[in-house]
Motif scaffolding. Structure first.
Motif, short mmCIF file in Angstrom:
data_model
loop_
_atom_site.label_atom_id
_atom_site.label_comp_id
_atom_site.label_asym_id
_atom_site.label_seq_id
_atom_site.Cartn_x
_atom_site.Cartn_y
_atom_site.Cartn_z
N PRO A 244 0.83 -1.21 0.00
CA PRO A 244 0.00 0.00 0.00
C PRO A 244 0.87 1.26 0.00
N ALA A 245 0.23 2.37 -0.30
CA ALA A 245 0.93 3.65 -0.20
C ALA A 245 1.43 3.81 1.23
N SER A 246 2.55 4.45 1.37
CA SER A 246 3.17 4.57 2.68
C SER A 246 3.19 6.02 3.15
N GLY A 247 3.24 6.17 4.46
CA GLY A 247 3.39 7.50 5.05
C GLY A 247 4.85 7.87 5.27
N LEU A 248 5.77 7.05 4.73
CA LEU A 248 7.19 7.31 4.91
C LEU A 248 7.58 8.65 4.31
N ASP A 249 8.41 9.38 5.01
CA ASP A 249 8.91 10.67 4.53
C ASP A 249 9.45 10.49 3.11
N PRO A 250 8.99 11.27 2.14
CA PRO A 250 9.43 11.12 0.74
C PRO A 250 10.94 11.24 0.57
N ALA A 251 11.59 12.03 1.40
CA ALA A 251 13.05 12.17 1.30
C ALA A 251 13.75 10.86 1.67
N ILE A 252 13.22 10.16 2.66
CA ILE A 252 13.77 8.85 3.03
C ILE A 252 13.44 7.83 1.94
N ALA A 253 12.20 7.83 1.49
CA ALA A 253 11.78 6.89 0.45
C ALA A 253 12.61 7.04 -0.82
N GLU B 77 6.35 1.05 4.15
CA GLU B 77 5.35 1.18 5.22
C GLU B 77 5.86 0.57 6.52
N ALA B 78 6.53 -0.57 6.45
CA ALA B 78 7.09 -1.17 7.67
C ALA B 78 8.10 -0.24 8.31
N LEU B 79 8.93 0.40 7.49
CA LEU B 79 9.90 1.36 8.03
C LEU B 79 9.17 2.56 8.63
N HIS B 80 8.17 3.06 7.94
CA HIS B 80 7.38 4.17 8.47
C HIS B 80 6.79 3.82 9.84
N ARG B 81 6.19 2.65 9.96
CA ARG B 81 5.59 2.22 11.23
C ARG B 81 6.67 2.08 12.31
N THR B 82 7.82 1.56 11.94
CA THR B 82 8.93 1.40 12.89
C THR B 82 9.38 2.76 13.41
N LEU B 83 9.53 3.72 12.50
CA LEU B 83 10.00 5.06 12.88
C LEU B 83 8.98 5.82 13.72
N THR B 84 7.70 5.60 13.46
CA THR B 84 6.68 6.41 14.13
C THR B 84 6.12 5.77 15.40
N THR B 85 6.23 4.45 15.54
CA THR B 85 5.67 3.80 16.73
C THR B 85 6.72 3.44 17.76
N GLY B 86 8.00 3.38 17.35
CA GLY B 86 9.04 2.97 18.28
C GLY B 86 9.08 1.47 18.51
N ARG B 87 8.36 0.71 17.71
CA ARG B 87 8.34 -0.76 17.76
C ARG B 87 8.68 -1.26 16.36
N CYS B 88 9.49 -2.30 16.27
CA CYS B 88 9.89 -2.84 14.96
C CYS B 88 8.72 -3.50 14.27
N THR B 89 8.46 -3.07 13.05
CA THR B 89 7.46 -3.69 12.19
C THR B 89 8.18 -4.26 10.98
N TYR B 90 7.88 -5.50 10.65
CA TYR B 90 8.51 -6.18 9.53
C TYR B 90 7.44 -6.66 8.55
N TRP B 91 7.90 -7.06 7.36
CA TRP B 91 7.03 -7.69 6.38
C TRP B 91 7.36 -9.18 6.40
N SER B 92 6.37 -10.01 6.65
CA SER B 92 6.56 -11.45 6.62
C SER B 92 6.41 -11.94 5.18
N ARG B 93 7.49 -12.45 4.62
CA ARG B 93 7.43 -12.94 3.24
C ARG B 93 6.60 -14.21 3.16
N SER B 94 6.59 -15.03 4.19
CA SER B 94 5.82 -16.28 4.16
C SER B 94 4.33 -16.03 4.38
N ARG B 95 4.00 -15.16 5.33
CA ARG B 95 2.58 -14.88 5.62
C ARG B 95 2.02 -13.76 4.76
#
Length: 132
Positions: free
Chosen positions: A17-26, A58-76
């Motif tokens: 999906p579209a991400s809220g990640l800072d465009p400069a980082i993206a 999006e996983a990086l955006h969530r990690t940066l904004t929540t302070g908890r690591c969010t990953y993408w599960s390739r299997s799930r």
């Protein structure tokens, strides 16, 4: 906390999906053909390498904004927040891009085991022999 992402029809190429990640980082990030990049989790105070996971924007955006690591599960084929089911949480202390902009290093305070096997680190299964 996971959310499923629509299938793109190609098993190796998930559509994110579209991400809220800072465009400069993206703009800096270099991703694989599947849209993912590796994320290395390291214990912030000891330097211990804990695990390798995969992220998209999006996983990086969530990690940066929540302070908890969010990953993408390739299997799930869904996002997962480390510790939501196990209680083995990763509290983010810092995030850095490597010199090639294709890997992130996430320094964390790991609560409990980092590995799904129950080991402290995913790299506890033994060193490979060096030499001849």
């Amino acid at each position: 906390m996971t959310s499923s992402v629509p299938d793109s029809g190609t098993p190796d190429a998930p559509r994110f999906p579209a991400s809220g990640l800072d465009p400069a980082i993206a703009a800096r990030l270099k991703r694989g053909a599947d849209g993912l990049f590796p994320a290395i989790a390291q214990q912030y105070d000891t330097g211990e390498v804990l695990m390798l996971g995969w992220m998209d924007d999006e996983a990086l955006h969530r990690t940066l904004t929540t302070g908890r690591c969010t990953y993408w599960s390739r299997s799930r084929r869904e996002y997962w927040v480390k510790g939501d089911t196990s209680g083995h949480v990763q509290h983010v202390k810092s995030v850095a891009l490597d010199c090639d902009d294709d890997t992130v290093l996430v320094k964390v305070d790991q609560v409990g085991a980092a590995c799904h096997t129950g080991d402290r680190t995913c790299f506890d299964s033994g060193a490979l022999p060096l030499g001849e």
